[in-house]
Design a protein around this motif. Structure first.
Motif, PDB file in Angstrom:
ATOM      1  N   ASN A 684     -54.952 -11.087  59.219  1.00 23.16           N
ATOM      2  CA  ASN A 684     -54.203 -11.709  58.126  1.00 23.16           C
ATOM      3  C   ASN A 684     -54.692 -13.138  57.873  1.00 23.16           C
ATOM      4  N   GLY A 685     -54.327 -13.653  56.740  1.00 21.50           N
ATOM      5  CA  GLY A 685     -54.754 -15.008  56.377  1.00 21.50           C
ATOM      6  C   GLY A 685     -53.654 -15.734  55.630  1.00 21.50           C
ATOM      7  N   ARG A 686     -53.662 -17.048  55.757  1.00 16.37           N
ATOM      8  CA  ARG A 686     -52.687 -17.871  55.031  1.00 16.37           C
ATOM      9  C   ARG A 686     -53.445 -18.954  54.261  1.00 16.37           C
ATOM     10  N   ILE A 687     -53.025 -19.180  53.065  1.00 16.32           N
ATOM     11  CA  ILE A 687     -53.625 -20.270  52.282  1.00 16.32           C
ATOM     12  C   ILE A 687     -52.480 -21.022  51.625  1.00 16.32           C
ATOM     13  N   ARG A 688     -52.495 -22.303  51.771  1.00 11.51           N
ATOM     14  CA  ARG A 688     -51.455 -23.097  51.126  1.00 11.51           C
ATOM     15  C   ARG A 688     -52.065 -24.396  50.622  1.00 11.51           C
ATOM     16  N   GLY A 689     -51.473 -24.927  49.572  1.00 12.01           N
ATOM     17  CA  GLY A 689     -52.054 -26.159  49.045  1.00 12.01           C
ATOM     18  C   GLY A 689     -51.346 -26.642  47.808  1.00 12.01           C
ATOM     19  N   ILE A 690     -51.899 -27.712  47.293  1.00 10.53           N
ATOM     20  CA  ILE A 690     -51.334 -28.313  46.086  1.00 10.53           C
ATOM     21  C   ILE A 690     -52.495 -28.756  45.184  1.00 10.53           C
ATOM     22  N   GLU A 691     -52.319 -28.569  43.893  1.00 12.65           N
ATOM     23  CA  GLU A 691     -53.368 -28.930  42.929  1.00 12.65           C
ATOM     24  C   GLU A 691     -52.814 -29.895  41.892  1.00 12.65           C
ATOM     25  N   LEU A 692     -53.558 -30.941  41.645  1.00 12.13           N
ATOM     26  CA  LEU A 692     -53.182 -31.893  40.597  1.00 12.13           C
ATOM     27  C   LEU A 692     -54.241 -31.832  39.502  1.00 12.13           C
ATOM     28  N   PHE A 693     -53.810 -31.850  38.277  1.00 12.19           N
ATOM     29  CA  PHE A 693     -54.761 -31.719  37.176  1.00 12.19           C
ATOM     30  C   PHE A 693     -54.312 -32.601  36.026  1.00 12.19           C
ATOM     31  N   ALA A 694     -55.222 -33.407  35.513  1.00 16.69           N
ATOM     32  CA  ALA A 694     -54.931 -34.232  34.342  1.00 16.69           C
ATOM     33  C   ALA A 694     -56.079 -34.052  33.368  1.00 16.69           C
ATOM     34  N   LYS A 695     -55.771 -33.874  32.120  1.00 17.21           N
ATOM     35  CA  LYS A 695     -56.867 -33.644  31.173  1.00 17.21           C
ATOM     36  C   LYS A 695     -56.586 -34.256  29.807  1.00 17.21           C
ATOM     37  N   LYS A 696     -57.688 -34.529  29.153  1.00 17.17           N
ATOM     38  CA  LYS A 696     -57.614 -35.083  27.805  1.00 17.17           C
ATOM     39  C   LYS A 696     -58.392 -34.127  26.911  1.00 17.17           C
ATOM     40  N   THR A 697     -57.756 -33.681  25.849  1.00 21.58           N
ATOM     41  CA  THR A 697     -58.380 -32.616  25.059  1.00 21.58           C
ATOM     42  C   THR A 697     -58.738 -33.038  23.639  1.00 21.58           C
ATOM     43  N   GLN A 698     -58.433 -34.259  23.277  1.00 22.81           N
ATOM     44  CA  GLN A 698     -58.711 -34.655  21.898  1.00 22.81           C
ATOM     45  C   GLN A 698     -59.568 -35.913  21.821  1.00 22.81           C
ATOM     46  N   ALA A 699     -60.114 -36.112  20.642  1.00 23.28           N
ATOM     47  CA  ALA A 699     -60.934 -37.286  20.307  1.00 23.28           C
ATOM     48  C   ALA A 699     -62.355 -37.159  20.857  1.00 23.28           C
TER      49      ALA A 699
END
Lengths: 869, 324
Positions: A684-699
């Motif tokens: 068996n396997g365990r995976i845990r974590g946290i992801e942060l994402f910031a993005k700019k989509t215009q201009a």
């Protein structure tokens, strides 16, 4: 409908068109009527105000109501009058249009104005109600609106929005054709599909050009782009491997137009098999998996290829350092049938071939790769479309050698050796899209899919009258024949249902060996040795799914579904019910909170002992002994959309996996006679974590920053003495920054920087005396007498050095038809390891050290694109 | 100018895109040493040697990699262990020989005898057990001289066809021992010999089913990546007869004697029946040494410790000695 009524409707539509937006005057109504028909009430309002009513004769205006209102606004009055009558109303200037409340369905395709190429993931918004929807993977949308004057707006990033105002009383097909916007950088844009939908962890790469990230050798590589997203890593630096949230590469369901592909790397993963020029859209699912997907634990990467321009012929070719690419597309029958053809081939074999002709001995084998993406798309009608797609990706490495010796000008001996290594995939698919009615869309698919690795060696020797022939062939193959049908049903705007099923015939031949030796002596006596090994297994996979994305309340949305699958192998049938649950709650108009639970099952495994994927890795099915892999994933996330082109998200995840495979500690039986399942163990396997994402989509500047903090471990009964250990895909910190900037009309700039904690590998830290050295008195002479035996006391105990590199790219549009691309991979030439081994060095004395190896350092590259038409 | 531009662009790519290595110095990693037992018991031989040592850390300032020097194998020898030898459950005494750095059992053991060893040292206990196998059954050994082309030149080989009969009802494991040596004779006494072991095979049994590339088939088996210990098992001929084919170099040595001594050559082929444990030890040791991508744990049948208690039953199937 009377002519007068039709005219009045038309007039009202015209009025609406011209006067929409005018504010209503503050007319107040006072009315008191008991047991009056709606017709009478309407007449009374018409007489006491300046408003006139327009309505269809089919409306039930004989309904009776009691009305008692004093100085009430016109809209308040209408609300009271038509409450619970099944009749809706709209005020257009001084006209009140009455309609049945039953909604009608508007559906159609959203496509590019110039080429009629469908635009996947376009937004459709009903401006009257404010409700919206998105089109599907085939560009088809469906939305329920109140009959009458309908105002729909379609938008797609990088394109100008188009609004259509029309009058509709019944289900109608409306197609949108959007044109590219030149006000913004018409480059790739990353955005969350449905930021406020219940789905989490899904990201789409789309736009007029899927080329945001500089990659080595100026190849347009979509997998390199995906590797810059949080939760996605390359596994080994420099390769196109994809490891999502600590999962192994085989846990990704990678689809080309809906068909799984088994091999994704050319030249041991230097660049991917996906020719970026042929790709229209890529969706990545790594959090909540919709029920329509199944068969893998970690992610779904859904790649959609271009259908081809329905109106005009286009052609372009690109010459890079390693490969040349040619793209052709155009109509076969204008606006009915189109084709798209993308070819890519490496040409490094040319110089190598010349070198081999000059050199006395062959130093390097010749290698080449190519891939073909071809598609024909025929539109029978607005309701029926057919797609025929073909994909072939191929790598070949070969070597030929001939040695002849002469004695007195007579041929004395002759020897020839021919060796070929080749691997690649073939996929043919036929898809039929049919719209039964405006609410039901169907996609039926039949596909053939094959991945094969072949090694072939032929040797001939002649000496005097003796001959010796040796032929060896090794193969590994997986072949699928797939039939599937998917339905999409949208009874209301608040329900988007999908259901369907598929059946796949799998033929696995993980290990096939053929070996033949023949010797012919002087006296014509022959000696032959034939040996065959053919490990063949069949698997039958069937699945059914149903999902519904619906609004529980105005703010709380959910996607509930289940995927049921059956897999039959070696007379054993495994079944699995896989629930998929996700919720999205709109905290504020800009903020949403999401949570999901996903259960996944996987029936095929890729056996790989290397840090980078090799073509010789074996695709194997589950067996009677080895049960299907399964995973349970929980996610929770917070999304914030400024609605001014900035998005932020935080997502936490926990995944528990069962029956994942690893090679056992002591592989004493790793020979061709032993079934592969004897040298692997399930755990068996365990995976845990946290992801942060910031993005700019215009201009002019667009980009994103991603950070992932994760832990991935495994536990097995015997491996590592039953103790939990870090997975080889464990990487604690990952940071990605990517951005594109349009400097001016002629120059686009792109840059990306990544940092990843080093991957893990197993290194021995203990050694002991070998039997050979202890037992040397036995007078057994061998070239390699092992003095020491290294002992592996813990798996994946060594963390390799961290990786980071900065990549830059400049695109120079010399003319609209001539484009130069200059790129530098790993600008500051940092050493990024992909593997490590124990070794020694001499530095005044011998020392035991770890030797890390890297694949790529600084790689400058250039490519030139010429658009023929 | 175009050529210069070409060189400027292409050269750095070729130079920098190549793979690269980096040395990482690791500070002391201490381990808890294991007691290590090594020994092979030969059926019919009147002496058996057992070696007890301690394992040591690899990454330690006091540990020096052998750097190619075969003599530096100075593992800590345990000469004061409480050594119990059980043959067919019956205890026997062993003596420690300082000269051999080994515990010696001076008696014969035969096929099907059970050997058990229990060792206690500083409170640590290790034990192991094995059963001596039956000897291999050889039905015939045929030889024929053949020539092969190697690097454009014909070379002399002896082709061996060894017919083996598998033992009924049991899994058999074998090891082939080929010794081939050129020697100097002085008054009919061998005073100097030069070993060589040029033999190859395309037999799938000896190559564990991995046929390899043609170039591999030209490489001598003991250094091949498929079977450096020349071990094989009966999985291809369970309860049947099988003819094993191999080619042993019969090249005349170009060595010339300085003192006018006569030159000779001797060749012997032995086949051992070995225990399953010993087979697993050799097989995993080979993968351990040859796997570039994954560290493999070497098999041990020593409970509580490391090493191997091997047993074998050996017969000589070919012997030849002649003078040039």
């Amino acid at each position: 409908m009377s002519i007068v009524f039709k005219i009045s409707l038309f007039c009202s539509f015209i009025l609406l068109f011209f006067f929409d937006g005018y504010s209503q005057s503050t007319t107040l109504v006072t009315i008191e009527m008991k047991d009056a028909t709606l017709k009478d009430i309407v007449r009374e309002i018409q007489q006491s105000t300046e408003y006139s009513f327009v309505f269809n004769e089919g409306l039930n205006m004989e309904q009776r109501k009691n009305i008692c209102l004093k100085k009430t606004s016109i809209s308040g009055t209408l609300k009271q009058v038509f409450d619970k009558t099944g009749i809706g109303w709209q005020i257009v200037d001084k006209h009140i249009i009455l309609n049945r409340i039953e909604k009608i369905t508007i559906s159609g395709y959203v496509a590019d104005q110039k080429s009629l190429e469908t635009l996947i993931g376009s937004a459709i918004k009903d401006e009257n109600s404010g409700l919206g929807s998105y089109n599907n993977s085939y560009g088809y949308y469906s939305i329920q609106v109140v009959p009458g004057v309908v105002k729909l707006q379609s938008s797609y990033i990088g394109y100008k929005s188009v609004s259509k105002i029309f009058f509709a009383q019944s289900d109608t097909i409306i197609n949108f054709h959007l044109s590219e916007s030149h006000n913004e950088l018409p480059n790739v844009t990353v955005y969350d599909t449905k930021s406020f939908s219940p789905s989490s962890g899904s990201i789409e790469l789309a736009g007029s050009e899927l080329r945001p990230i500089p990659s080595g050798f100026s190849e347009n590589d979509i997998l390199k782009s995906l590797q810059t997203l949080p939760g996605v890593s390359s596994g080994a630096e420099g390769s196109t491997g994809v490891n999502v949230r600590g999962g192994s590469p085989d846990q990704n369901l990678i689809l080309i137009d809906g068909i799984p592909i088994y091999n994704i790397g050319h030249i041991w993963g230097f660049f991917s098999v996906f020719n970026g020029d042929a790709i229209k859209n890529v969706s990545l699912y790594k959090g909540s998996f919709p029920a329509r997907f199944g068969g893998r634990l970690s992610s779904v990467i859904d790649i959609r290829l271009r259908d081809g321009d329905m109106r005009q012929f286009h052609a372009d070719f690109t010459v890079g350092l390693l490969t040349a690419r040619l793209n052709l597309e155009g109509p076969i029958i204008k606006e009915k049938t189109s084709y798209s053809l993308s070819l890519r081939r490496s040409y490094i074999d040319g110089p190598l071939w010349i070198f081999h002709q000059i050199a006395a001995y062959r130093i390097l084998p010749v290698i080449y790769i190519y891939d073909i993406n071809a598609k024909i798309n025929h539109k029978f009608s607005d309701k029926s479309r057919l797609y025929l797609s073909y994909y072939k990706g191929y790598d070949k490495l070969y070597n030929k050698e001939k040695v002849a010796s002469y004695l007195d000008n007579e041929l004395n001996s002759y020897k020839s050796i021919k060796e070929n290594y080749s691997w690649g995939s073939d996929i043919i698919s036929l898809r039929w899209n049919y719209i039964f009615n405006n609410k039901i869309f169907m996609n039926a698919t039949a596909a053939y899919n094959k991945y094969q690795y072949t090694f072939e060696s032929i040797k001939n020797e002649e000496f005097e009258s003796k001959r010796y022939e040796n032929t060896q062939i090794r193969k590994s193959k997986i072949k699928d024949i797939q039939f599937s049908t998917d339905f999409e049903y949208q009874p209301h705007n608040s329900h988007y249902m999908r259901f369907g099923g598929s059946f796949i015939f799998h033929d696995f031949s993980p290990e096939m060996h053929r070996f033949q030796t023949k010797e012919v002596y002087d006296n014509n006596q022959q000696w032959k040795l034939n040996y065959y090994l053919n490990d063949k297994r069949k698997g039958r996979e069937a699945s059914l799914y149903a999902e519904d994305e619906f609004a529980i309340t105005k703010k709380l949305k959910s996607n509930l579904g289940t995927h049921f699958s059956l897999f039959n192998v070696q007379g054993q049938t495994y079944s699995a019910l896989q629930p998929r649950i996700s919720f999205g709650y709109e905290l504020t108009p800009k903020t949403s909170l999401k949570a999901s639970y996903t259960k996944m099952h996987q029936y095929v495994n890729l056996l790989s002992s290397n840090t980078i994927s090799q073509p010789t890795d074996l695709w194997v099915p589950i067996t009677k002994k080895l049960k299907p892999m399964s995973s349970d994933q929980f996610t929770g996330s917070l999304f914030f959309d400024t609605q001014t082109g900035y998005n932020f998200s935080v997502e936490g995840f926990y995944k528990y996996m069962n029956n994942v495979l690893e090679y056992k500690d002591d592989i004493a039986w790793k020979d061709a006679f032993t079934p592969w399942e004897d040298y692997v163990e399930a755990g068996n396997g365990r995976i845990r974590g946290i992801e942060l994402f910031a993005k700019k989509t215009q201009a002019r500047f667009t980009g994103w920053i991603g950070y992932t903090l994760s832990w991935s471990d495994r536990r097995f009964k015997t491996i590592n003495q039953g103790r939990r250990f870090w997975s080889k895909y464990d990487s604690r910190h990952n940071i990605n920054i990517a951005g594109t900037f349009k400097l001016n009309k002629k120059i686009d700039l792109a840059a990306s920087w990544m940092y990843a904690t080093g991957n893990r590998i197993t290194l021995p830290v203990e050694e002991y005396q070998s039997l050979d050295s202890a037992n040397a008195s036995e007078n057994v002479f061998y070239w390699y007498t092992y003095v020491s035996v290294t002992n592996v006391s813990q798996r994946n105990n060594y963390k390799m050095s961290d990786s980071h590199h900065l990549d830059l790219e400049m695109k120079y549009y010399r003319t609209p038809r001539k484009i130069w691309t200059f790129s530098i991979y790993n600008v500051y030439n940092h050493f990024n390891p992909y593997t490590a081994k124990a070794g020694s060095t001499y530095d005044s004395q011998y020392k035991n050290v770890v030797i890390e190896s890297s694949l790529l350092r600084l790689v400058p590259s250039v490519s030139f694109t010429y658009k023929l038409k | 100018m175009k050529n210069i531009l070409f060189v400027i662009l292409i050269l750095p790519i070729i130079l920098t895109a190549c793979s690269d290595e980096k040395i990482v110095y690791i500070n002391d990693i201490n381990i808890t040493p294991h007691v290590v037992l090594n020994g092979i018991v030969y059926a019919g031989k009147d002496t058996s040697f057992f070696y007890i040592t301690k394992s040591r850390p690899i990454y330690n300032n006091d540990t020096i990699w052998n750097g190619g020097n075969m003599n530096i194998s100075d593992y800590e020898i345990i000469d004061n262990a409480d050594f119990k030898l059980l043959v067919n459950q019956k205890p026997y005494s062993v003596e420690y020989s300082k000269a051999d750095s080994a515990y010696i059992f001076t008696d014969k053991m035969d096929e099907r005898d059970s050997v058990g060893i229990e060792i206690t040292h500083n409170g640590e206990k290790i034990k192991s057990r094995s059963v001596l196998p039956a000897p291999p059954q050889i039905l015939s050994v045929d030889t024929v001289s053949v020539k092969r082309i190697e690097y454009g030149y014909p070379r002399d080989y002896i082709k061996f066809e060894i017919k083996i009969k598998d033992n009924q009802g049991i899994d058999d494991y074998y090891r082939l021992i080929i010794n081939s040596a050129v020697y100097n004779l002085d008054n009919n006494q061998i005073y100097h010999s030069y070993n060589s072991l040029d033999y190859f095979s395309n037999d799938p049994v000896l190559l564990n089913g991995y046929t390899g590339s043609n170039n591999d088939s030209d490489i001598i088996i003991p250094s091949s990546r498929y079977n450096s210990f020349s071990i094989f098992r009966d999985i291809m001929f369970v309860d049947k007869e099988y003819t094993l084919t191999l080619y042993v170099s019969n090249e005349r040595s170009y060595y010339t004697s300085n003192d006018g001594c006569r030159l000779g050559k001797r060749m012997s082929i032995k086949l051992q029946s070995i225990s399953e444990d010993l087979y697993k030890y050799y097989a995993s040791l080979q993968y351990n040494r040859q796997s570039s991508s994954q560290a493999i744990k070497v098999y041990t049948n020593v409970e509580g410790g490391l090493g191997i208690l091997g047993v074998c039953n050996e017969i000589e199937i070919y012997k030849n000695q002649y003078q040039y």
